[in-house]
Scaffold this motif. Structure first.
Motif, PDB file in Angstrom:
ATOM      1  N   ALA A 138       0.813  -1.226   0.000  1.00  0.00           N
ATOM      2  CA  ALA A 138       0.000   0.000   0.000  1.00  0.00           C
ATOM      3  C   ALA A 138       0.838   1.263   0.000  1.00  0.00           C
ATOM      4  O   ALA A 138       0.502   2.247   0.646  1.00  0.00           O
ATOM      5  CB  ALA A 138      -0.959   0.010   1.203  1.00  0.00           C
ATOM      6  N   PRO A 173     -10.125   1.315  -1.319  1.00  0.00           N
ATOM      7  CA  PRO A 173     -10.208  -0.063  -0.808  1.00  0.00           C
ATOM      8  C   PRO A 173      -9.079  -0.350   0.163  1.00  0.00           C
ATOM      9  O   PRO A 173      -8.007   0.224   0.049  1.00  0.00           O
ATOM     10  CB  PRO A 173     -10.035  -0.897  -2.087  1.00  0.00           C
ATOM     11  N   ARG A 174      -9.318  -1.246   1.091  1.00  0.00           N
ATOM     12  CA  ARG A 174      -8.249  -1.714   1.950  1.00  0.00           C
ATOM     13  C   ARG A 174      -7.259  -2.511   1.100  1.00  0.00           C
ATOM     14  O   ARG A 174      -7.655  -3.170   0.138  1.00  0.00           O
ATOM     15  CB  ARG A 174      -8.811  -2.609   3.056  1.00  0.00           C
ATOM     16  N   CYS A 175      -5.987  -2.421   1.448  1.00  0.00           N
ATOM     17  CA  CYS A 175      -4.960  -3.111   0.662  1.00  0.00           C
ATOM     18  C   CYS A 175      -5.067  -4.620   0.877  1.00  0.00           C
ATOM     19  O   CYS A 175      -4.663  -5.144   1.920  1.00  0.00           O
ATOM     20  CB  CYS A 175      -3.565  -2.616   1.048  1.00  0.00           C
ATOM     21  N   GLU A 176      -5.610  -5.302  -0.100  1.00  0.00           N
ATOM     22  CA  GLU A 176      -5.725  -6.759  -0.100  1.00  0.00           C
ATOM     23  C   GLU A 176      -5.404  -7.251  -1.507  1.00  0.00           C
ATOM     24  O   GLU A 176      -6.300  -7.611  -2.271  1.00  0.00           O
ATOM     25  CB  GLU A 176      -7.134  -7.190   0.334  1.00  0.00           C
ATOM     26  N   PRO A 177      -4.129  -7.247  -1.883  1.00  0.00           N
ATOM     27  CA  PRO A 177      -3.756  -7.508  -3.273  1.00  0.00           C
ATOM     28  C   PRO A 177      -4.059  -8.912  -3.748  1.00  0.00           C
ATOM     29  O   PRO A 177      -3.938  -9.193  -4.948  1.00  0.00           O
ATOM     30  CB  PRO A 177      -2.242  -7.239  -3.283  1.00  0.00           C
ATOM     31  N   LYS A 179      -6.989 -10.005  -3.777  1.00  0.00           N
ATOM     32  CA  LYS A 179      -8.349  -9.926  -4.293  1.00  0.00           C
ATOM     33  C   LYS A 179      -8.348  -9.225  -5.649  1.00  0.00           C
ATOM     34  O   LYS A 179      -7.685  -8.202  -5.835  1.00  0.00           O
ATOM     35  CB  LYS A 179      -9.250  -9.168  -3.317  1.00  0.00           C
ATOM     36  N   ASN A 182      -7.989  -5.168  -6.626  1.00  0.00           N
ATOM     37  CA  ASN A 182      -7.444  -4.388  -5.515  1.00  0.00           C
ATOM     38  C   ASN A 182      -6.284  -3.492  -5.926  1.00  0.00           C
ATOM     39  O   ASN A 182      -6.041  -2.470  -5.284  1.00  0.00           O
ATOM     40  CB  ASN A 182      -7.016  -5.317  -4.382  1.00  0.00           C
ATOM     41  N   GLU A 184      -6.032  -1.941  -8.839  1.00  0.00           N
ATOM     42  CA  GLU A 184      -6.465  -1.150  -9.995  1.00  0.00           C
ATOM     43  C   GLU A 184      -5.898   0.267  -9.971  1.00  0.00           C
ATOM     44  O   GLU A 184      -5.636   0.867 -11.027  1.00  0.00           O
ATOM     45  CB  GLU A 184      -7.987  -1.102 -10.040  1.00  0.00           C
ATOM     46  N   CYS A 259      -1.851 -12.739  -5.420  1.00  0.00           N
ATOM     47  CA  CYS A 259      -1.320 -11.370  -5.526  1.00  0.00           C
ATOM     48  C   CYS A 259      -0.665 -11.161  -6.891  1.00  0.00           C
ATOM     49  O   CYS A 259      -0.864 -10.123  -7.540  1.00  0.00           O
ATOM     50  CB  CYS A 259      -0.314 -11.101  -4.423  1.00  0.00           C
ATOM     51  N   GLU A 262      -3.226 -10.818  -9.647  1.00  0.00           N
ATOM     52  CA  GLU A 262      -3.805  -9.474  -9.690  1.00  0.00           C
ATOM     53  C   GLU A 262      -2.844  -8.498 -10.341  1.00  0.00           C
ATOM     54  O   GLU A 262      -3.250  -7.641 -11.136  1.00  0.00           O
ATOM     55  CB  GLU A 262      -4.197  -9.030  -8.281  1.00  0.00           C
TER      56      GLU A 262
END
Length: 268
Positions: A138, A173-177, A179, A182, A184, A259, A262
């Motif tokens: 993040a 968004p919360r950092c959840e790479p 998903k 996330n 983007e 991750c 993504e």
């Protein structure tokens, strides 16, 4: 893991930097002098949490094979503070934590990455490692407004991690790479969140994610525990925040395939 140093003299404020760093000459236990950039907790847009983020970012980046300048913990003793002639700087130091974070000055040959700079073939793997690092922790502060990348010919150094790991502040968004969607923000071209490497890495056919997977998968629990053990007593108040960041790193490691998927999607 990070050496302690004591200041010999205050040289001058840094020429630029959002957190208003200072240029100091410091002394380490081996009687070596080092020119450093120092960040103090009373700096603009900085805090003890920001200093802790700098510590964690420098340790993690080095373990991932990313180029950083050597970090130091700098002890700001009252005698040194009183020796600083400039009243405004003296007031900042007095109001700060007695322990500051510093990075070795790279030298006069280095400059900031410019929008006109290009990634050459030998730098593709490193550029991929840097954009992955920033996306996974993040760090939104390597964009068009501030590259936070030092350049000397084909050598790079990444700097300034005080804004990374800010999970409590970045909730949407919360950092959840791991998903989909996330990361983007990295490729929102023309916006502040655009990563400096996003356009040049997009749609390349020479991106190899194998090394990335190996390095992130290799972050052992023992090594992550050493990050926690490195936190100095002076910054103890940030330990719960550090624990949250380390938990996040474990989640990235344990979900590294998602991750990377993504990241690949973003760079397609």
């Amino acid at each position: 893991m990070i050496r302690r140093a004591v200041p010999l003299r205050f040289d001058r404020p840094a020429e630029n930097g959002r957190t208003e760093p200072l240029r100091l000459t410091v002394l380490t236990d081996d009687d070596a002098e080092h020119e450093v950039f120092v960040k103090v907790s009373s700096g603009k847009e900085c805090s003890i949490e920001g200093l802790m983020n700098e510590m964690l970012g420098s340790l993690l980046a080095a373990d991932l094979g990313l180029p950083v300048n050597e970090p130091f913990f700098v002890e700001l003793d009252p005698e040194f503070i009183q020796s600083v002639v400039r009243e405004d700087i003296r007031a900042r130091l007095t109001a700060s934590s007695p322990l500051a974070f510093a990075s070795r000055a790279a030298g006069q040959q280095w400059r900031r990455w410019l929008p006109s700079d290009k990634i050459v073939a030998s730098q593709v793997e490193l550029a991929l490692g840097i954009i992955a690092f920033d996306g996974f922790v993040a760090n939104g502060d390597r964009g068009p407004l501030n590259s936070n990348l030092l350049v000397r010919d084909l050598d790079w150094r990444i700097i300034d991690h005080e804004g990374a790991f800010g999970f409590r502040m970045r909730l949407f968004p919360r950092c959840e790479p791991w998903k989909m969607g996330n990361l983007e923000l990295l490729r929102r071209y023309g916006e502040d969140s655009e990563h400096i490497f996003a356009r040049q890495l997009a749609r390349r056919d020479d991106l190899d994610f194998t090394g990335l997977r190996t390095r992130w998968s290799g972050l052992s629990d023992a090594r992550l525990a050493q990050y926690d053990a490195t936190l100095p007593d002076e910054w103890e108040a940030t330990r719960p925040i550090l624990a949250e960041a380390i938990l996040h790193l474990k989640q990235v490691r344990d979900n590294i395939d998602l991750c990377l998927a993504e990241l690949k999607r973003v760079l397609t």
